[in-house]
Motif scaffolding. Structure first.
Motif, PDB file in Angstrom:
ATOM      1  N   ARG A   1       0.829  -1.210   0.000  1.00  0.00           N
ATOM      2  CA  ARG A   1       0.000   0.000   0.000  1.00  0.00           C
ATOM      3  C   ARG A   1       0.866   1.264   0.000  1.00  0.00           C
ATOM      4  O   ARG A   1       0.553   2.241  -0.688  1.00  0.00           O
ATOM      5  CB  ARG A   1      -0.929  -0.009   1.215  1.00  0.00           C
ATOM      6  CG  ARG A   1      -1.993  -1.097   1.160  1.00  0.00           C
ATOM      7  CD  ARG A   1      -3.007  -0.926   2.271  1.00  0.00           C
ATOM      8  NE  ARG A   1      -3.927  -2.050   2.360  1.00  0.00           N
ATOM      9  CZ  ARG A   1      -4.968  -2.249   1.559  1.00  0.00           C
ATOM     10  NH1 ARG A   1      -5.220  -1.375   0.595  1.00  0.00           N
ATOM     11  NH2 ARG A   1      -5.751  -3.295   1.715  1.00  0.00           N
TER      12      ARG A   1
ATOM     13  N   THR B   1       0.865   4.090  -3.225  1.00  0.00           N
ATOM     14  CA  THR B   1       0.160   5.329  -2.904  1.00  0.00           C
ATOM     15  C   THR B   1       0.445   6.383  -3.974  1.00  0.00           C
ATOM     16  O   THR B   1       1.592   6.647  -4.318  1.00  0.00           O
ATOM     17  CB  THR B   1       0.611   5.868  -1.535  1.00  0.00           C
ATOM     18  OG1 THR B   1       0.260   4.929  -0.530  1.00  0.00           O
ATOM     19  CG2 THR B   1      -0.067   7.203  -1.236  1.00  0.00           C
TER      20      THR B   1
ATOM     21  N   PRO C   1      -7.122   3.948  -4.181  1.00  0.00           N
ATOM     22  CA  PRO C   1      -7.236   3.043  -3.027  1.00  0.00           C
ATOM     23  C   PRO C   1      -8.140   1.839  -3.282  1.00  0.00           C
ATOM     24  O   PRO C   1      -7.837   0.725  -2.833  1.00  0.00           O
ATOM     25  CB  PRO C   1      -7.807   3.951  -1.938  1.00  0.00           C
ATOM     26  CG  PRO C   1      -7.313   5.319  -2.305  1.00  0.00           C
ATOM     27  CD  PRO C   1      -7.337   5.359  -3.807  1.00  0.00           C
TER      28      PRO C   1
ATOM     29  N   ARG D   1      -0.555  12.184  -5.235  1.00  0.00           N
ATOM     30  CA  ARG D   1      -0.123  11.737  -3.907  1.00  0.00           C
ATOM     31  C   ARG D   1      -0.650  12.694  -2.837  1.00  0.00           C
ATOM     32  O   ARG D   1      -0.744  13.862  -3.055  1.00  0.00           O
ATOM     33  CB  ARG D   1       1.420  11.668  -3.837  1.00  0.00           C
ATOM     34  CG  ARG D   1       1.975  10.474  -4.615  1.00  0.00           C
ATOM     35  CD  ARG D   1       3.488  10.379  -4.383  1.00  0.00           C
ATOM     36  NE  ARG D   1       4.059   9.275  -5.135  1.00  0.00           N
ATOM     37  CZ  ARG D   1       4.181   8.040  -4.667  1.00  0.00           C
ATOM     38  NH1 ARG D   1       3.812   7.763  -3.443  1.00  0.00           N
ATOM     39  NH2 ARG D   1       4.708   7.082  -5.398  1.00  0.00           N
TER      40      ARG D   1
END
Length: 452
Positions: A407, A411, A416, A452
């Motif tokens: 994860r 990122t 997600p 991000r």
């Protein structure tokens, strides 16, 4: 009739392997390797040091048999293994194994690429991964330490055989064909470690090149090309050429064990011997009140192989030499409080006066204490200006959470919900009818990159 040659013996073991034979830990570790690899490949796709490999493969405009991660396109299976394998080693964050070196980046990209190409199920891909790691590990039991001493990159030398195994399983090679694939792949087994001393980002290509060469060997063997069946123990075979000896006893002693169970997942983007040191440093930082400016000397008792594998580099000139410098990693941890992949790519930090002041306080020395000379361990001793002496013995390094690492690595690259989908697909890999289902979310076009 003479004794069976090693290539045939290994091929027979692979041929007899069946998913139902695999213990739960073996299956789970194979899944973890896949998830770890996919996160690293996605992260690697954004880094500058592996863009030449990406551009080379894109320029071929080859038949899209298999996914090139984070490109919006595909290519022929051997070159998907090539570019994805390079991405996986782009930031020195892939898995570690005492015998096989770094099997994931050599075996998993080939298994996934040929899983797509052959429309294989998740179970078939898991078997291919287990078999590839086993072959690399058995060969590495007899070669890895000697290759390190001689300056050969063991993961690259052995990787061609791991990739040939994974591709061979999914292509349905016979025992004889796989043995010939080993003989063919042996001609591409190479890879010096001069990059440790002189720099150069070519190291990032080693796993990809091994994956491509091994996969091509399997295809050629299927089409009838032959290789020397004594490629391992022969007078001019791999064992003698890379180690000086054809002692098979170490392979025999390690035969009855699923070696994939011993794969370790790095929590720092550094070489394995440096990861052990960082865990030791973190332990001492938790147990005492001190700061980096308080340090007079840092003594590191390392296994013999690590003395020439990371301990000698003190002035990084590129990301590779930074990640191979144990002293630089220690200095980053103490001065910056972290060891992020991006920090190793920052030229400012390579010459930062505070960082280098700590680098110069690191004193490595040989301290082999384990019965197994390839064991990762370190005696960390820190002397402070106020007279205090801190010490800790660290055996092995702490695995990071593979899901958490995945994860973190994706990122800003995957939404997600898509990251969650990939995690779930890998967790249920053994239930997938086609591994292509897993690869579809990873074929995302980079222009769709999230912020991000």
């Amino acid at each position: 009739m003479g004794e069976e040659v090693l290539a045939t013996k290994l091929a027979r073991w692979v041929f007899d392997l069946d998913f139902d034979q695999l213990p739960p830990l073996v299956v789970e570790t194979a899944k973890q390797m896949v998830l770890d690899q996919l996160g690293l490949q996605l992260l690697g796709a954004t880094l500058p040091n592996v863009q030449p490999e990406r551009r080379l493969v894109a320029s071929m405009q080859a038949t899209p048999e298999s996914t090139v991660v984070f490109s919006g396109s595909g290519t022929v299976a051997p070159y998907a293994a090539y570019v994805n394998g390079a991405l996986a080693t782009s930031c020195e964050f892939d898995d570690v194994h005492g015998h096989a070196g770094h099997p994931g980046a050599n075996v998993v990209p080939a298994a996934l690429a040929f899983g797509e190409y052959t429309e294989a199920s998740g179970r078939e891909v898991i078997v291919a991964i287990v078999a590839g790691v086993q072959v690399m590990s058995l060969l590495g039991a007899a070669t890895q330490l000697d290759m390190l001493r001689r300056g050969w990159h063991g993961a690259k030398v052995l990787g061609v055989f791991g990739a040939a195994t994974a591709a061979g399983v999914l292509l349905g090679l016979t025992t004889d064909e796989l043995a010939n694939a080993f003989g063919i792949a042996g001609s591409d087994a190479s890879g010096t470690m001069e990059y440790e001393l002189a720099g150069g980002e070519v190291k990032r290509m080693h796993a990809g090149a091994a994956g491509r060469s091994g996969a091509q060997a399997a295809l050629l063997a299927r089409d009838g090309l032959t290789g020397p069946l004594t490629i391992f123990e022969g007078e001019r075979g791999i064992l003698r050429q890379f180690t000086g000896s054809a002692d098979l006893s170490r392979i025999d002693r390690n035969w009855d064990h699923f070696h994939i169970q011993d794969v370790m997942f790095r929590r720092y983007p550094v070489i394995g011997s440096a990861a052990v040191v960082l865990d030791g440093i973190r332990h001492l930082m938790r147990d005492a009140d001190w700061r980096w400016r308080d340090v007079a000397e840092i003594r590191l008792g390392l296994p013999a192989f690590a003395m020439g594998h990371g301990a000698v580099v003190t002035r990084p000139s590129d990301a590779v030499s930074a990640q191979f410098s144990t002293a630089f990693s220690v200095a980053l941890r103490l001065v910056r409080g972290r060891n992020r992949a991006k920090d190793y790519f920052d030229p400012v930090l390579w010459t930062d006066p505070d960082v280098l002041s700590v680098v110069d306080k690191v004193v490595p020395y040989e301290a082999d204490v384990a019965a197994e000379p390839q064991s990762l361990h370190c005696r960390v001793g820190i002397r402070l200006y106020d007279g205090r002496e801190l010490s800790h013995f660290q055996r092995g390094f702490t695995d990071g959470s593979v899901v958490g690492k995945f994860r973190d690595n994706v990122t800003g690259l995957l939404e997600p919900t898509v990251a969650d989908e990939v995690v779930d697909l890998v967790a249920g890999l053994d239930e997938l009818d086609e591994v292509a289902t897993l690869m579809r979310p990873l074929a995302v076009d980079p222009s769709r990159r999230v912020s991000r």
